[in-house]
Design a protein around this motif. Sequence first.
Motif, PDB file in Angstrom:
ATOM      1  N   GLN A 144      26.831  87.886  33.369  1.00  0.00           N
ATOM      2  CA  GLN A 144      26.905  86.807  34.091  1.00  0.00           C
ATOM      3  C   GLN A 144      25.972  85.264  33.207  1.00  0.00           C
ATOM      4  O   GLN A 144      26.271  84.127  33.272  1.00  0.00           O
ATOM      5  CB  GLN A 144      26.284  87.022  35.511  1.00  0.00           C
ATOM      6  N   ALA A 145      25.128  86.226  32.702  1.00  0.00           N
ATOM      7  CA  ALA A 145      23.734  85.275  32.666  1.00  0.00           C
ATOM      8  C   ALA A 145      25.015  84.933  30.861  1.00  0.00           C
ATOM      9  O   ALA A 145      24.214  83.333  30.540  1.00  0.00           O
ATOM     10  CB  ALA A 145      22.663  86.300  32.088  1.00  0.00           C
ATOM     11  N   HIS A 165      26.469  82.565  32.167  1.00  0.00           N
ATOM     12  CA  HIS A 165      26.048  80.383  31.727  1.00  0.00           C
ATOM     13  C   HIS A 165      26.005  79.934  31.063  1.00  0.00           C
ATOM     14  O   HIS A 165      25.935  78.680  30.589  1.00  0.00           O
ATOM     15  CB  HIS A 165      24.748  81.471  33.093  1.00  0.00           C
ATOM     16  N   ILE A 193      19.701  75.749  30.364  1.00  0.00           N
ATOM     17  CA  ILE A 193      19.365  76.539  31.550  1.00  0.00           C
ATOM     18  C   ILE A 193      17.711  76.959  30.780  1.00  0.00           C
ATOM     19  O   ILE A 193      17.462  76.792  29.556  1.00  0.00           O
ATOM     20  CB  ILE A 193      20.490  77.221  30.727  1.00  0.00           C
ATOM     21  N   LEU A 195      15.221  80.364  30.519  1.00  0.00           N
ATOM     22  CA  LEU A 195      15.416  81.259  30.626  1.00  0.00           C
ATOM     23  C   LEU A 195      13.861  82.038  30.798  1.00  0.00           C
ATOM     24  O   LEU A 195      12.849  81.933  29.659  1.00  0.00           O
ATOM     25  CB  LEU A 195      16.039  81.741  29.226  1.00  0.00           C
ATOM     26  N   LYS A 217      20.307  76.035  35.952  1.00  0.00           N
ATOM     27  CA  LYS A 217      19.789  77.160  35.950  1.00  0.00           C
ATOM     28  C   LYS A 217      19.091  77.611  34.975  1.00  0.00           C
ATOM     29  O   LYS A 217      18.491  77.490  34.668  1.00  0.00           O
ATOM     30  CB  LYS A 217      21.338  77.423  35.625  1.00  0.00           C
ATOM     31  N   ILE A 266      17.769  81.575  34.178  1.00  0.00           N
ATOM     32  CA  ILE A 266      18.044  82.935  34.174  1.00  0.00           C
ATOM     33  C   ILE A 266      16.674  83.421  33.986  1.00  0.00           C
ATOM     34  O   ILE A 266      15.955  84.009  33.084  1.00  0.00           O
ATOM     35  CB  ILE A 266      19.138  83.522  33.084  1.00  0.00           C
ATOM     36  N   ASP A 290      21.626  81.430  40.154  1.00  0.00           N
ATOM     37  CA  ASP A 290      21.012  81.513  39.161  1.00  0.00           C
ATOM     38  C   ASP A 290      20.867  83.250  38.957  1.00  0.00           C
ATOM     39  O   ASP A 290      21.606  83.698  40.020  1.00  0.00           O
ATOM     40  CB  ASP A 290      19.579  81.727  39.573  1.00  0.00           C
ATOM     41  N   THR A 291      20.489  83.680  37.934  1.00  0.00           N
ATOM     42  CA  THR A 291      21.209  84.975  37.805  1.00  0.00           C
ATOM     43  C   THR A 291      19.145  85.702  37.245  1.00  0.00           C
ATOM     44  O   THR A 291      18.477  85.459  36.407  1.00  0.00           O
ATOM     45  CB  THR A 291      21.726  85.894  36.036  1.00  0.00           C
ATOM     46  N   GLU A 292      19.011  87.232  38.297  1.00  0.00           N
ATOM     47  CA  GLU A 292      18.169  88.084  37.953  1.00  0.00           C
ATOM     48  C   GLU A 292      18.270  89.148  37.144  1.00  0.00           C
ATOM     49  O   GLU A 292      19.217  89.888  37.825  1.00  0.00           O
ATOM     50  CB  GLU A 292      17.446  88.006  38.919  1.00  0.00           C
ATOM     51  N   LEU A 302      22.200  89.427  25.373  1.00  0.00           N
ATOM     52  CA  LEU A 302      22.964  87.542  25.684  1.00  0.00           C
ATOM     53  C   LEU A 302      23.236  87.058  24.572  1.00  0.00           C
ATOM     54  O   LEU A 302      24.087  86.008  24.307  1.00  0.00           O
ATOM     55  CB  LEU A 302      21.588  87.415  26.288  1.00  0.00           C
TER      56      LEU A 302
END
Length: 196
Positions: free
Chosen positions: A29-30, A33, A112, A114, A138, A140, A158-160, A182
């Motif tokens: 998912q990260a 995105h 994004i 990070l 967004k 991450i 968002d993504t964790e 990634l």
Amino acid sequence: MLDRIKASFTESIQTKIAAAEALPEAIQQAGTHMSQALLNGNKILTCGNGGSAGDAQHFSSELLNRFEKERPGLPAMALTTDSSTVTSIANDYSYDEIFSKQVRALGQPGDILLAISTSGNSRNVIKAMEAAVSRDMKIIALTGKDGGEMAGLLSQNDTEVRVPSERTARIQEVHLLVIHCLCDLIDNTLFPHVED
Ligand SMILES: O=C(CO)[C@@H](O)[C@H](O)[C@H](O)[C@H](O)COP(=O)(O)O
Ligand SMILES: [Zn+2]
């Protein structure tokens, strides 16, 4: 001492095996995105403290220069590297603001952040996340332990990626692997026909 060294290797390997079970969906998912943001002409800002500052810079250099494919540089920026900016914000305001002020200055909707913290509790990273929200970016988050305060700040967009370990060094070792995953996802989404 040899026993300590072997124990570190064993613990690191076991943490990576546990992470290989727990993390692939979140990493996918990260990566999606990040790839989508880059395809839309957006950029990725990165931040973290100590070893995680190194990780933030490691990721941005792999985007700006290259990972494994011969491809154009991609827009990313580590907020840890400009010592004049970092020292003046820390001096005039507070250390907690060193990343957030840069996010508010540089962040655009669709970019994004990070955000890297093994504890999830670094104040300056948390404030950077709040600034990212105010810029419609967004997030991450690479975390560990119980995700800390950072875990509670994330929304659905968002993504964790939370490493299943309580130990900072082991978490950092997996964060670097996640960063390479990634980069691999980004390269192979944006440049599928370029050879490695
Ligand atoms: O690299 C290490 C420990 O392995 C340290 O430099 C570590 O990164 C620092 O203590 C950081 O300040 C920890 O911050 P965080 O990961 O909890 O956000
Ligand atoms: Zn370290």
